[in-house]
Design an enzyme around this catalytic site. Structure first.
Site: not given
Ligand code: PGA
Length: 247
Positions: A8-10, A92, A94, A162, A168, A207, A228-229
């Site tokens: 997920n590149w957000k 998600h 967010e 999640e 993150g 993470s 994500g990251g």
């Molecule tokens: P993260 O994000 O791997 O940066 O913790 C995961 C996500 O939000 O899908």
């Protein structure tokens, strides 16, 4: 069931970042797991073009519940599909936080996605306060019940667990805590959709990185990751793809 490494590149990446997708497919031409990147909507078509003929699949990060209409700034499931997406992340944390998305809205979006032939990756997870209050299973059970689309099958639904506090932050639940949630989710899903639940991929997210991927993927009922990251760099995501392929 084939496991799924989903990135997920957000809100990260412009055209230059497509090099990471190219490097990923070059390094992993035939992974034993499925490999998916969900870039910002502006890159979906170009990433799908770059991924043509490779093992990489491309997805969106949200879609509207309606097929078309007066919804400025929104994208329909059909538009994602048209751009080359096969999957879409929905609900998600967010989006649940920044856009106040409810379980009912996530379900409506998931139903729109499935109707368009997309795989819906429905995200659920507790906040830190909810975990501290011993509410984790109650919260994710309620989110699961309320967010999955009618007509869910192993082919059109993926669930991503999640924990909000692990996204993150570099913090993760213990392996036992992840295992507890994933086996709870499998059972709860069986109650909702019967035997099809056994084929639904249950992803862990929050993470995940190359250094902790192998131990997370060894947990029963963890069928992949939403990353994500660590999905932004081909080397990092490739390490996770390799760990999942070996699991
Ligand atoms: P993260 O994000 O791997 O940066 O913790 C995961 C996500 O939000 O899908």
């Amino acid at each position: 069931m084939k496991k799924l490494a989903a990135g997920n590149w957000k809100m990260n990446g412009t055209a230059a970042a497509l090099e990471e997708a190219r490097a990923l497919t070059a390094a992993h031409p035939a992974p034993a797991c499925e490999m998916l990147l969900c870039p910002p909507a502006t890159l979906i078509a170009r990433m799908a073009e770059a991924a043509r003929g490779t093992a990489l699949m491309v997805g969106g990060q949200d879609c509207h519940a309606k097929p078309s209409g007066a919804h400025t700034g929104d994208l329909s499931a059909a538009m994602l599909r048209d751009a080359g997406a096969s999957h879409v992340i929905l609900g998600h944390s967010e989006r649940r936080t920044d856009h106040a998305e409810t379980d009912a809205q996530v379900r409506a979006k998931a139903e729109a996605a499935v109707a368009e032939g997309l795989v819906a990756i429905v995200c659920i997870g507790e906040t830190e306060a909810e975990r501290d209050a011993g509410q984790t299973l109650a919260v994710i059970g309620r989110q699961l019940d309320g967010s999955i689309p009618a007509g869910a099958t192993a082919a059109n639904l993926v669930i991503a667990y999640e924990p909000v506090w692990a996204i993150g932050t570099g913090r993760t639940p213990t392996l036992a805590e992840i295992g507890e949630v994933h086996s709870f989710l499998r059972d709860r899903l069986r109650g909702l959709i019967g035997d099809a639940a056994d084929g639904v991929r249950l992803l862990y997210g929050g993470s995940v990185k190359p250094s902790n991927a192998a131990e997370i993927f060894a947990i029963p009922h963890v069928d992949g990751a939403l990353v994500g990251g660590a999905s932004l760099k081909a080397a990092d995501f490739g390490g996770i793809v390799a760990a999942l392929s070996a699991a």
